[in-house]
Design a protein around this motif. Structure first.
Motif, PDB file in Angstrom:
ATOM      1  N   ALA A  83      58.132 -39.292  -9.470  1.00 31.28           N
ATOM      2  CA  ALA A  83      59.253 -39.709 -10.310  1.00 31.28           C
ATOM      3  C   ALA A  83      58.751 -40.095 -11.693  1.00 31.28           C
ATOM      4  O   ALA A  83      59.349 -39.737 -12.714  1.00 31.28           O
ATOM      5  CB  ALA A  83      59.989 -40.871  -9.665  1.00 31.28           C
ATOM      6  N   ALA A  84      57.619 -40.810 -11.735  1.00 29.16           N
ATOM      7  CA  ALA A  84      57.083 -41.252 -13.028  1.00 29.16           C
ATOM      8  C   ALA A  84      56.694 -40.058 -13.890  1.00 29.16           C
ATOM      9  O   ALA A  84      56.972 -40.023 -15.082  1.00 29.16           O
ATOM     10  CB  ALA A  84      55.877 -42.158 -12.809  1.00 29.16           C
ATOM     11  N   LEU A  85      56.062 -39.071 -13.242  1.00 29.60           N
ATOM     12  CA  LEU A  85      55.611 -37.918 -14.014  1.00 29.60           C
ATOM     13  C   LEU A  85      56.802 -37.094 -14.502  1.00 29.60           C
ATOM     14  O   LEU A  85      56.784 -36.543 -15.604  1.00 29.60           O
ATOM     15  CB  LEU A  85      54.674 -37.049 -13.176  1.00 29.60           C
ATOM     16  N   SER A 135      57.918 -36.220 -20.655  1.00 29.84           N
ATOM     17  CA  SER A 135      58.352 -34.918 -21.128  1.00 29.84           C
ATOM     18  C   SER A 135      57.166 -33.997 -21.354  1.00 29.84           C
ATOM     19  O   SER A 135      56.127 -34.394 -21.883  1.00 29.84           O
ATOM     20  CB  SER A 135      59.155 -35.102 -22.407  1.00 29.84           C
ATOM     21  N   LEU A 136      57.336 -32.768 -20.917  1.00 31.66           N
ATOM     22  CA  LEU A 136      56.295 -31.766 -21.076  1.00 31.66           C
ATOM     23  C   LEU A 136      55.965 -31.585 -22.555  1.00 31.66           C
ATOM     24  O   LEU A 136      54.831 -31.307 -22.932  1.00 31.66           O
ATOM     25  CB  LEU A 136      56.784 -30.450 -20.472  1.00 31.66           C
ATOM     26  N   ALA A 137      56.964 -31.792 -23.406  1.00 33.59           N
ATOM     27  CA  ALA A 137      56.768 -31.587 -24.841  1.00 33.59           C
ATOM     28  C   ALA A 137      55.682 -32.517 -25.384  1.00 33.59           C
ATOM     29  O   ALA A 137      54.898 -32.127 -26.246  1.00 33.59           O
ATOM     30  CB  ALA A 137      58.069 -31.820 -25.579  1.00 33.59           C
ATOM     31  N   LEU A 138      55.616 -33.736 -24.833  1.00 40.09           N
ATOM     32  CA  LEU A 138      54.596 -34.678 -25.302  1.00 40.09           C
ATOM     33  C   LEU A 138      53.204 -34.153 -25.011  1.00 40.09           C
ATOM     34  O   LEU A 138      52.287 -34.268 -25.826  1.00 40.09           O
ATOM     35  CB  LEU A 138      54.783 -36.036 -24.629  1.00 40.09           C
ATOM     36  N   THR A 161      44.221 -34.904 -22.596  1.00 43.11           N
ATOM     37  CA  THR A 161      45.672 -35.040 -22.608  1.00 43.11           C
ATOM     38  C   THR A 161      46.130 -35.880 -21.427  1.00 43.11           C
ATOM     39  O   THR A 161      46.952 -36.785 -21.561  1.00 43.11           O
ATOM     40  CB  THR A 161      46.340 -33.657 -22.528  1.00 43.11           C
ATOM     41  N   ILE A 162      45.579 -35.583 -20.255  1.00 46.08           N
ATOM     42  CA  ILE A 162      45.959 -36.346 -19.079  1.00 46.08           C
ATOM     43  C   ILE A 162      45.585 -37.811 -19.255  1.00 46.08           C
ATOM     44  O   ILE A 162      46.384 -38.712 -19.009  1.00 46.08           O
ATOM     45  CB  ILE A 162      45.297 -35.762 -17.807  1.00 46.08           C
ATOM     46  N   GLN A 163      44.342 -38.018 -19.753  1.00 47.05           N
ATOM     47  CA  GLN A 163      43.875 -39.404 -19.907  1.00 47.05           C
ATOM     48  C   GLN A 163      44.654 -40.179 -20.950  1.00 47.05           C
ATOM     49  O   GLN A 163      45.034 -41.330 -20.736  1.00 47.05           O
ATOM     50  CB  GLN A 163      42.405 -39.394 -20.354  1.00 47.05           C
ATOM     51  N   LYS A 164      44.871 -39.538 -22.083  1.00 41.45           N
ATOM     52  CA  LYS A 164      45.394 -40.293 -23.225  1.00 41.45           C
ATOM     53  C   LYS A 164      46.920 -40.268 -23.308  1.00 41.45           C
ATOM     54  O   LYS A 164      47.521 -41.124 -23.948  1.00 41.45           O
ATOM     55  CB  LYS A 164      44.818 -39.714 -24.536  1.00 41.45           C
ATOM     56  N   VAL A 165      47.545 -39.260 -22.717  1.00 44.54           N
ATOM     57  CA  VAL A 165      48.993 -39.145 -22.864  1.00 44.54           C
ATOM     58  C   VAL A 165      49.730 -39.337 -21.545  1.00 44.54           C
ATOM     59  O   VAL A 165      50.574 -40.212 -21.400  1.00 44.54           O
ATOM     60  CB  VAL A 165      49.381 -37.776 -23.489  1.00 44.54           C
ATOM     61  N   VAL A 166      49.340 -38.534 -20.558  1.00 48.38           N
ATOM     62  CA  VAL A 166      50.112 -38.522 -19.315  1.00 48.38           C
ATOM     63  C   VAL A 166      50.001 -39.838 -18.550  1.00 48.38           C
ATOM     64  O   VAL A 166      51.002 -40.479 -18.240  1.00 48.38           O
ATOM     65  CB  VAL A 166      49.675 -37.345 -18.420  1.00 48.38           C
ATOM     66  N   PRO A 221      48.930 -42.922 -19.397  1.00 46.21           N
ATOM     67  CA  PRO A 221      49.550 -44.108 -20.003  1.00 46.21           C
ATOM     68  C   PRO A 221      51.074 -44.094 -19.885  1.00 46.21           C
ATOM     69  O   PRO A 221      51.699 -45.120 -19.622  1.00 46.21           O
ATOM     70  CB  PRO A 221      49.121 -44.026 -21.472  1.00 46.21           C
ATOM     71  N   LEU A 222      51.684 -42.904 -20.048  1.00 45.24           N
ATOM     72  CA  LEU A 222      53.135 -42.844 -19.956  1.00 45.24           C
ATOM     73  C   LEU A 222      53.631 -43.061 -18.529  1.00 45.24           C
ATOM     74  O   LEU A 222      54.757 -43.451 -18.296  1.00 45.24           O
ATOM     75  CB  LEU A 222      53.643 -41.501 -20.488  1.00 45.24           C
ATOM     76  N   MET A 223      52.769 -42.774 -17.569  1.00 47.72           N
ATOM     77  CA  MET A 223      53.168 -42.934 -16.174  1.00 47.72           C
ATOM     78  C   MET A 223      52.918 -44.344 -15.646  1.00 47.72           C
ATOM     79  O   MET A 223      53.298 -44.657 -14.521  1.00 47.72           O
ATOM     80  CB  MET A 223      52.399 -41.953 -15.284  1.00 47.72           C
ATOM     81  N   THR A 224      52.266 -45.173 -16.439  1.00 52.50           N
ATOM     82  CA  THR A 224      51.773 -46.451 -15.928  1.00 52.50           C
ATOM     83  C   THR A 224      52.812 -47.240 -15.137  1.00 52.50           C
ATOM     84  O   THR A 224      52.533 -47.710 -14.042  1.00 52.50           O
ATOM     85  CB  THR A 224      51.286 -47.350 -17.085  1.00 52.50           C
ATOM     86  N   GLY A 225      53.996 -47.365 -15.709  1.00 54.02           N
ATOM     87  CA  GLY A 225      55.019 -48.155 -15.032  1.00 54.02           C
ATOM     88  C   GLY A 225      55.277 -47.659 -13.629  1.00 54.02           C
ATOM     89  O   GLY A 225      55.231 -48.417 -12.658  1.00 54.02           O
ATOM     90  N   GLY A 226      55.504 -46.354 -13.503  1.00 55.15           N
ATOM     91  CA  GLY A 226      55.798 -45.763 -12.200  1.00 55.15           C
ATOM     92  C   GLY A 226      54.636 -45.929 -11.243  1.00 55.15           C
ATOM     93  O   GLY A 226      54.809 -46.248 -10.062  1.00 55.15           O
TER      94      GLY A 226
END
Ligand SMILES: Nc1ncnc2c1ncn2[C@@H]1O[C@H](COP(=O)(O)OP(=O)(O)OP(=O)(O)O)[C@@H](O)[C@H]1O
Ligand SMILES: [Mg+2]
Lengths: 584, 350
Positions: free
Chosen positions: A466-468, A472-475, A489-494, A496-501
């Motif tokens: 759900a978090a992933l 957005s793929l665009a990011l 990209t996974i480390q720095k973008v994906v 961190p954005l998933m952290t909450g989930g």
């Protein structure tokens, strides 16, 4: 778009145009991860469960394939009785849970009823307590010499066998699991379009007939989903019957056979097969029933649910019903609380006096349990979110061969009862030694943590997926188009954005792993390795330990409650953060 | 079938603090096909639902025949309503859906069957009796919903935007079928729509609603030809509205626009008001100035087949002018100066 997402940065763009995805060097890290996870799931889930299945069909002496074990099983009257009892208890639990959930769901969704929100959230409370924890408290309230019966005897000279034998299991289980029906049924009821009911009223229908002919059938899919879940959970549960000393049911029989006769006795395996088959059967039956019945009826031109105001008499009746039900539902918690603060509580409606002694005893006697729990649940939850994130990423963002299978395999753990997994681990790992120490792996504490990890993985996986999905793929593409490699990209973008989930998944896994009993009870080889749930079980075995057991139970409830609330808060905050991020 | 009229007397209705119907009065004759027309949020559905007994109880009286139904439960009203979403019950076959109301009326099964068959026959879908609703097209669902309602022989039939979920061509076909059916049964019918063409083509009379108030009641022609106010004039068809004042000297009256143009009004025309309403087809475009003309410049033109629609800028006001088209006729190019001759005998001063 797809070419930019598969390219691995500017330098590799030319390469990735010509070679297939799986050869692009930067993706291979994900491939290694996928293979490792697959091996882990095979080793810790598939093989142990397959072991159990195979042994059930093997002659214990020769190892030849045979159905004799099943013949023996059904030829033994104790097993036939256990089978019937398990079935009866599960079915009756569904009935009683329905009786509890239906009025709550109906009153709160169909009427203007102050306190609807309170009820909808109080309805979840039973789920934050492992059922076996409440069982002893229920004994004290509803048992032969418990509060209710003492009062009934005083006032009316009657007593009701709420807790005698199977009744006790049914009562405890339905009070614990009815929220599954409440949640699903309420959601279904809420999704019925107002015009569905109005059309019936317009044609002359009202009251109970309207409910029976229109409202309930439309809510049926939700009800069946909830009921099937209750049935399976009760059918598989080990802790509650064990604590209530009801041994003539399937799960306790499996446990007792394995723990008293040993892992070579085939009956535990036969029972495991039956448990798994029933799990799958009831899921399948509910799937069959619901096929083609997607009654999500909120439609254009309609407008959600019609809530009606209650007439004064109806209101009194509704409040009476709701209060009575909530009292019953909260009784395990109240009982546990009283028990944990009580001095002596026996043959009396309430404890004789109140003290903190139980908590002191508990703390002294269960430091190891608590530390073990933090260790096991911590390891399990950490691994869960790591593996969950990896699987989610592999499934949603890569074209790796077999990625769906990985998802299904991880989710399949849902259909494996704890007892079965426990037996499977005992069988599979008793021949393997732990490196360096040389003790058999089956009695190594790490195995307990791994069992917990496998059992909670489906929940963590859902949270991570759900978090992933919200990232957005665009990011990602933006980062890659700026020259970031896949890994960065996974480390720095994906991530961190998933952290909450991910955090929410961690907390839920941790909190529920902390009170797991059915798999751990099979795997605990010494009290030094035992976690909290097992500790409660040990305490509750003796009347003198009950107070401390209850205190430990309260600790467990608080742990799960904090976990549940924390994960809710994290999810909410994350949502808000994302929403405000979108707005800018 | 009993024919009943519907009388609505000073009906007010509020959701909490907001008053949605502000004193509605209506008298619908037995057997009449009556339309509620109005923009979104004007209270059409609210009024219709109040007749059926849904929503908060209104103040005032709603008479069906001569019984006041305000306060009565919906299931006691014997008012047939077809919902915008059709509201077919997805767990019941078509036959069970249609038979539902009869079962509720405790009719023996032996009588239900032929009645259901007859109702399905009436809407032409007898062959679909054993289907489930999700196996029907939108138009078929619509007809089943209709059959389900009329099978119980209600005293009046209420339709809330029954055609809005259908595509355009089906909508035209269905509205004809609906009208035929209504005529056949002679059922007093209220039809809610925000589509004026639908209201015009079906209804005997209609009421135009805005802001919870009835603006005008009448036949479609009456409303189009003699709108009672600017809202109705604008809402029904296209209207060019010029501001100004009426000047009279003796028997001759003329309308003087804000730009100072004079439009002479025929004798006997209502002679007070500060707006003149001109329909696009009542203006003729000329190349030369003549009596009763305004000057303007063509700013846009659209070829509509039988007509050409021009937008003409006349002294700052954008006017819509329709000229009928036949082969070989010259067009006015955009940018051309033209003179707008108004046929003031069909103009309305408001
Ligand atoms: N249940 C409700 N609670 C509060 N306000 C409502 C409710 N239902 C309708 N309203 C308000 O009443 C007004 C009239 O609504 P109504 O549905 O009658 O409009 P309508 O003319 O049918 O519009 P449409 O053409 O969009 O269907 C609207 O302003 C709407 O917001
Ligand atoms: Mg409406």
């Amino acid at each position: 778009m797809s070419s930019s997402s598969s390219s691995s940065g500017a330098q590799a763009a030319g390469l990735s145009d010509r070679v297939p995805n799986w050869l692009v060097p930067n993706l291979s890290g994900l491939h290694i991860a996928a293979v490792l996870i697959a091996l882990l799931l095979i080793g810790l889930l598939l093989v142990p469960v397959a072991q159990v299945m195979i042994v059930a069909f093997q002659d214990p002496a020769t190892g030849a394939a045979t159905l004799q074990n099943f013949v023996d099983f059904f030829g033994t009257s104790l097993f036939r009785e256990s089978f019937w009892n398990s079935f009866y208890v599960s079915a009756m639990s569904v009935v009683v849970a329905t009786a509890i959930a239906l009025p709550l769901a109906y009153i709160t969704t169909r009427f203007h009823f102050s306190g609807s929100i309170l009820i909808q959230s109080l309805g979840f409370i039973p789920l934050i307590m492992p059922p076996f924890v409440g069982a002893v408290a229920m004994q004290l309230i509803f048992g032969r010499n418990g509060t209710v019966n003492l009062l009934l005897r005083d006032w009316f000279g009657i007593s009701i066998p709420f807790m005698e034998g199977l009744n006790g299991v049914i009562l405890v289980q339905s009070i614990h699991y009815f929220p599954f029906i409440l949640i699903n049924l309420s959601a279904s009821l809420r999704n019925i379009d107002r015009s569905m009911e109005e059309a019936a009223q317009n044609l002359g229908s009202h009251g109970m007939r309207l409910f029976r002919r229109i409202v309930f059938p439309l809510a049926m899919p939700g009800y069946i989903a909830g009921a099937a879940l209750v049935f399976i959970k009760v059918f598989d549960d080990l802790g509650t019957p064990l604590l209530l000393n009801v041994n003539n049911m399937l799960a306790p029989q499996a446990f007792l056979r394995i723990s008293s006769i040993g892992i070579s006795d085939p009956m535990g395996y036969v029972i495991s097969v039956i448990l798994v088959v029933f799990s799958i059967l009831s899921l399948w039956a509910s799937f069959l029933f619901m096929r083609g019945k997607d009654y999500a009826t909120v439609q254009k031109g309609g407008g959600g649910m019609a809530k009606r105001s209650l007439k004064p008499l109806e209101k009194t009746l509704a409040y009476g019903t709701v209060i009575l039900i909530l009292l019953v539902v909260l009784s395990p918690h109240l009982g546990l609380l009283l028990l944990s603060f009580g001095t002596i509580w026996s043959f009396a409606p309430l404890p004789d006096g109140y003290t903190l002694q139980n908590y002191i005893t508990m703390w002294e006697g269960s430091k190891t349990f608590i530390l073990n729990t933090v260790l096991y649940a911590g390891i399990a939850a950490t691994l869960d979110v790591i593996i969950g994130t990896a699987i989610a990423y592999i499934v949603l963002r890569t074209g790796i061969f077999g990625r769906k299978a990985l998802d299904y395999l991880a989710t399949a753990a849902l259909a494996v009862p704890g007892v079965v997994l426990g037996i499977g681990y005992l069988r599979t790992f008793h021949q393997i030694d732990v490196p360096f120490t040389g003790e058999p792996m089956a009695s190594w504490w790490v195995i307990i943590a791994l069992a917990l990890m496998i059992r909670r993985l489906p929940y963590a996986l859902r949270a991570c997926t759900a978090a992933l999905q919200q990232v957005s793929l665009a990011l990602e593409e933006a980062a890659e188009s700026l020259g970031a490699t896949k890994r960065r990209t996974i480390q720095k973008v994906v991530i961190p954005l998933m952290t909450g989930g991910i955090l929410a998944g961690f907390v839920t896994s941790f909190a529920t792993a902390a009170v797991e009993l059915s798999a751990t009870i099979m795997l605990v080889s010494s009290n030094n390795d035992a976690p909290l749930a097992y500790g409660i079980y040990l305490f509750m075995q003796t009347p003198s330990g009950r107070g401390a057991g209850a205190a430990l139970g309260i600790v467990a409830v608080i742990v799960v409650a904090i976990g549940t609330i924390a994960s809710q808060i994290i999810i909410e905050r994350d949502k808000k953060l994302k929403a405000s991020g979108d707005a800018h | 079938m009993t024919k009943a009229g519907i009388k609505i007397e000073d009906v007010h209705l509020s959701f909490g603090e907001t008053e949605v119907l502000k004193g509605v009065n209506l008298d619908i004759k037995p057997g009449e096909f009556f339309a509620f027309l109005g923009p979104s949020g004007s209270g059409k559905s609210t009024l219709l639902r109040a007749i059926a007994g849904f929503g908060p109880d209104p103040r005032g009286r709603i008479l069906i025949g001569d019984r006041n139904v305000v306060g009565q439960s919906p299931w006691k009203r014997n008012v047939g309503m077809v919902f915008q979403s059709y509201a077919l019950w997805p767990h019941m076959s078509v036959r069970d859906n249609v038979g539902f109301g009869l079962k509720e009326r405790k009719l023996p099964n032996a009588q239900i069957r032929p009645k259901v068959d007859a109702a399905l026959d009436l809407v032409g879908l007898a062959h679909l009796a054993d289907r489930m609703p999700n196996q029907l097209s939108g138009g078929q669902q619509q007809r089943i919903a209709l059959a389900r309602t009329i099978v119980v022989e209600p005293e009046v039939l209420l339709l809330d935007e029954p055609l809005s979920n259908l595509d355009a061509s089906l909508r035209v076909q269905m509205r004809r079928e609906l009208l035929n059916l209504q005529r056949k049964l002679g059922l007093t019918t209220i039809f809610v729509t925000h589509d004026q063409e639908e209201a015009n083509t079906t209804s005997d009379r209609m009421a135009v609603l805005d802001g919870g108030v009835i603006q005008q009641i009448g036949t479609p022609q009456e409303l189009y030809d003699t709108p009672a106010n600017l809202f109705v004039a604008n809402f029904l068809g296209t209207a060019n509205i010029l501001k100004g004042r009426v000047e009279a000297d003796g028997t001759a009256a003329r309308f003087v626009t804000e730009t100072g143009d004079h439009l002479s009004l025929p004798a006997g025309m209502r002679s007070s008001g500060s707006n003149i309403v001109l329909r696009p087809q009542n203006i003729t475009l000329l190349r030369e100035e003549g009596p009763n003309t305004l000057t303007g410049t063509i700013s846009h033109k659209e070829f509509l087949g039988s007509q050409i629609r021009y937008l003409v800028n006349a002294g700052g006001t954008e006017m819509v002018v329709d000229q009928s088209h036949s082969a070989g006729l010259d067009w006015f190019e955009t940018g051309t100066q033209v003179f707008l001759q108004t046929n003031t005998s069909s103009a309305i001063v408001l």
